[in-house]
Design an enzyme around this catalytic site. Structure first.
Site: not given
Length: 401
Positions: A89, A118, A144
């Protein structure tokens, strides 16, 4: 004073003309124009240096072997190899991730449609991806996902057990981007202040997510929007603290999120050592503060070129936050592991850049020397042909008499 300046300028002009004459004598004809251009271009300043205002000469602190500095992988995009992007992040990973799907010269470019998060990044002639990232496969291993999660999850996601047996040669090339810890921390605070939570993160380690006791929340309610910087720093469970070390280390070595497994000092050392080793062994990592150098090293590592150059953005949300020296010292103290990791990463990164540039210059010099030899040989051959033709002509005249 003017006379001295004029004399100096005249001397430089004469020196330049002398060099041109010598070069013309050594390598005559139009065939040497490219060599002259290369020689002229090589005398210019390093174009990558001005971009990030790095010092003219980097002085290394750490010792690395040539094998650790030279990053060049035989990435087979037409085969089974996979690039895996570990996105930490607030490190500029979103920008870099977009470069990967929109800005690389490929035989079969990624298909990115408007309105879709995407892109489809298929290998040439195949319907399978060569890139595992947020913008190609989504958050398939959790939001993440860190090194511990990705290394355990990615192989099972891209291959079933049966497929894995049929593909023993698949290579996973892990890459990531790091950022100055203070800037990254402030950027994460501003993001959380606007309502970000990352609740979808799984934090899977040794086959399970942490319990509420192992990983308490810093806030009650839906999010932590509006929190002050002091509140953000005061939470002892805040995963923003030393986030880069945690996300790059093997958490299994310290019992995952169970803080009672070993003393804090020992845990910190194991985490930092693991993060350094994993970072060093990754196929590639870049630094947000060095965009052009990051682009250069990625291109050299994977032999893939970007279409447009990276841009160095020094004005970010974090840079707009004004903090006093005491607050900065506290942020550094909260992120002391990240501070040490970043110093290590920066030293390794700049050494790799310097090492790779030197290799490039050596290769370019070798090619120029080969070109000169070829041109000299051609010139000598032409000269011999001229002499032979003259001799034959003289001999023919003698016969006619």
């Amino acid at each position: 004073m003017d006379d001295k300046s004029n004399k100096l300028l005249l001397a430089l002009v004469m020196l330049f003309l002398f060099a041109v004459i010598v070069l013309q004598y050594v390598c005559p004809g139009s065939e040497c124009q490219l060599l002259r251009l290369h020689a002229f271009a090589s005398s210019h300043a390093d174009p990558y240096r001005a971009e990030d205002e790095s010092p003219p000469r980097f002085v290394a602190r750490l010792n690395f072997t040539d094998a650790e500095l030279l990053r060049k992988v035989d990435f087979n995009i037409k085969g089974d190899d996979l690039i895996v992007f570990l996105h930490i992040q607030k490190t500029g990973g979103t920008t870099f991730g977009r470069h990967l799907v929109r800005n690389i010269q490929l035989e079969q470019p990624c298909e990115c449609k408007a309105g879709q998060k995407k892109c489809t990044c298929h290998r040439p002639g195949k319907r399978e991806t060569w890139l595992f990232s947020r913008f190609s496969t989504g958050w398939s291993c959790g939001l993440h996902a860190d090194w511990t999660e990705l290394t355990n999850c990615v192989p099972s996601i891209v291959d079933s057990k049966k497929e894995a047996k049929l593909r023993p040669s698949r290579n996973f090339y892990y890459i990531t981007i790091l950022r100055d810890p203070v800037s990254r921390y402030l950027s994460e605070w501003r993001h959380v202040q606007r309502g970000a939570t990352w609740k979808a993160s799984l934090h899977v380690c040794d086959g399970r997510s942490p319990t509420i006791e192992e990983l308490p929340s810093c806030y009650t309610g839906d999010d932590w929007s509006g929190c002050s910087l002091k509140e953000f720093m005061d939470c002892p469970y805040n995963l923003a603290n030393n986030r880069q070390v945690r996300m790059l280390s093997d958490l299994s070595l310290v019992g995952c999120y169970n803080l009672s497994v070993m003393p804090e000092e020992q845990r910190n050392k194991v985490l930092l050592d693991s993060a350094k080793e994993n970072l060093k062994c990754m196929a590639f990592f870049g630094l947000t503060e060095f965009q052009r150098k990051t682009q250069y090293l990625f291109e050299k590592t994977f032999n893939m070129n970007f279409i447009s150059p990276f841009t160095q953005y020094n004005n970010t949300r974090a840079s707009s936050v004004e903090i006093d020296q005491q607050t900065q010292k506290r942020i550094e103290a909260l992120n002391f592991l990240d501070m040490e990791l970043y110093e290590y990463a920066k030293d390794l990164f700049l050494q790799r850049y310097q090492f790779t540039r030197q290799k490039d210059h050596q290769e370019a010099r070798r090619k120029r020397q080969e070109q000169r030899k070829i041109l000299k040989t051609r010139h000598a051959h032409k000269h011999d042909q001229t002499d032979n033709a003259t001799t034959d002509y003289v001999e023919d005249i003698e016969k006619w008499r």
